[in-house]
Design an enzyme around this catalytic site. Structure first.
Site, PDB file in Angstrom:
ATOM      1  N   CYS A  46      -2.134   7.345  10.304  1.00  0.00           N
ATOM      2  CA  CYS A  46      -1.154   8.057  10.055  1.00  0.00           C
ATOM      3  C   CYS A  46      -1.472   9.791   9.877  1.00  0.00           C
ATOM      4  O   CYS A  46      -0.644  10.494  10.370  1.00  0.00           O
ATOM      5  CB  CYS A  46      -0.487   7.630   8.667  1.00  0.00           C
ATOM      6  SG  CYS A  46       0.062   5.980   8.501  1.00  0.00           S
TER       7      CYS A  46
HETATM    8  C1  BEZ Z   1      -3.450   3.415   9.107  1.00  0.00           C
HETATM    9  O1  BEZ Z   1      -2.607   4.449   9.118  1.00  0.00           O
HETATM   10  O2  BEZ Z   1      -4.472   3.919   9.615  1.00  0.00           O
HETATM   11  C2  BEZ Z   1      -3.069   2.192   8.595  1.00  0.00           C
HETATM   12  C3  BEZ Z   1      -2.223   2.003   7.726  1.00  0.00           C
HETATM   13  C4  BEZ Z   1      -1.855   0.664   7.315  1.00  0.00           C
HETATM   14  C5  BEZ Z   1      -2.417  -0.348   7.722  1.00  0.00           C
HETATM   15  C6  BEZ Z   1      -3.614  -0.223   8.988  1.00  0.00           C
HETATM   16  C7  BEZ Z   1      -3.778   1.242   9.446  1.00  0.00           C
END
Ligand code: BEZ
EC number: 1.11.1.24
Length: 219
Positions: A46
């Protein structure tokens, strides 16, 4: 994607965001909008996505497209997280609003819930969902990625270009189309109509069926 999908009107929710309260239909106004959700603040993929989207903000603005992020944490958390996002992606300024959704009402109504992800208290988390909304407030395109796969912003700009061009002319964009390349004439347009609609001319591909449905033109 069961629930809200392409063709549906986006619910006119009043949401809380890093820019204060936002009424979704007023926010979209007479233009286009891209509404994109993220599983959670302070997560790796994100953080890369939000910075890249900020770098593309001008490209979206030039196309009359407003950006609206959604992540479930509260506004205080979003504001702290933006510092990380801007530090990770040099040159980016996160100027678009990020919606807070601690009760998950926004992600439920916008059909952005990830069926496989829950937070530590068992509450739903968003998937990487993205809706492109047209000036009529209807969803023109949706993409849905899992938390583990980051999206490609070049692709989002490309599909916005396609949606905007195909909303004005009776055309469609073929596989791997990029702006500037030839488009195809919609099957609903007869050859007679096509001559008037596309005075620049068009090429019909000679196919084994001899059906004249694959017609390319420049726009
Ligand atoms: C991420 O943004 O890296 C992420 C968020 C939730 C689960 C896996 C990855």
């Amino acid at each position: 994607m069961p629930g809200l999908t392409i063709g549906d009107t986006i619910p006119d929710l009043l949401v809380d965001s890093t820019h204060g309260p936002i009424q979704i239909h007023d926010f979209i106004g007479d233009g286009w909008a891209v509404i994109f959700s993220h599983p959670a603040d302070f997560t790796p993929v994100c953080t890369t996505e939000l910075g890249k989207i900020a770098l593309y903000a001008e490209e979206f603005g030039e196309r009359g497209v407003k950006l609206l992020g959604v992540s479930c944490d509260d506004v205080v958390s979003h504001v702290e997280w933006i510092k990380d996002i801007e530090a990770y992606t040099p040159g980016c300024n996160v100027r678009y609003p990020i919606v807070a959704d601690p009760d998950r009402e926004v992600i439920r109504q916008l059909n952005m819930v990830d069926p496989d992800q829950k937070d530590s208290s068992g509450l739903e988390l968003p998937s990487r969902a993205l809706h492109v909304i047209g000036p009529d407030k209807r969803i023109k395109l949706s993409i849905l990625y899992p938390a583990t796969t980051g999206r490609n912003m070049d692709e989002v700009v490309r599909v916005v270009e396609s949606l905007q061009k195909t909303s004005k002319l009776k055309i469609a964009t073929p596989v791997n189309w990029k702006p500037g390349e030839k488009v195809v004439i919609s099957p609903s347009v007869s050859n007679e109509e096509a001559k008037g609609m596309f005075p620049q001319g068009y090429d019909t591909v000679d196919l084994p069926s001899k059906k004249e449905y694959l017609r390319f033109t420049n726009i």
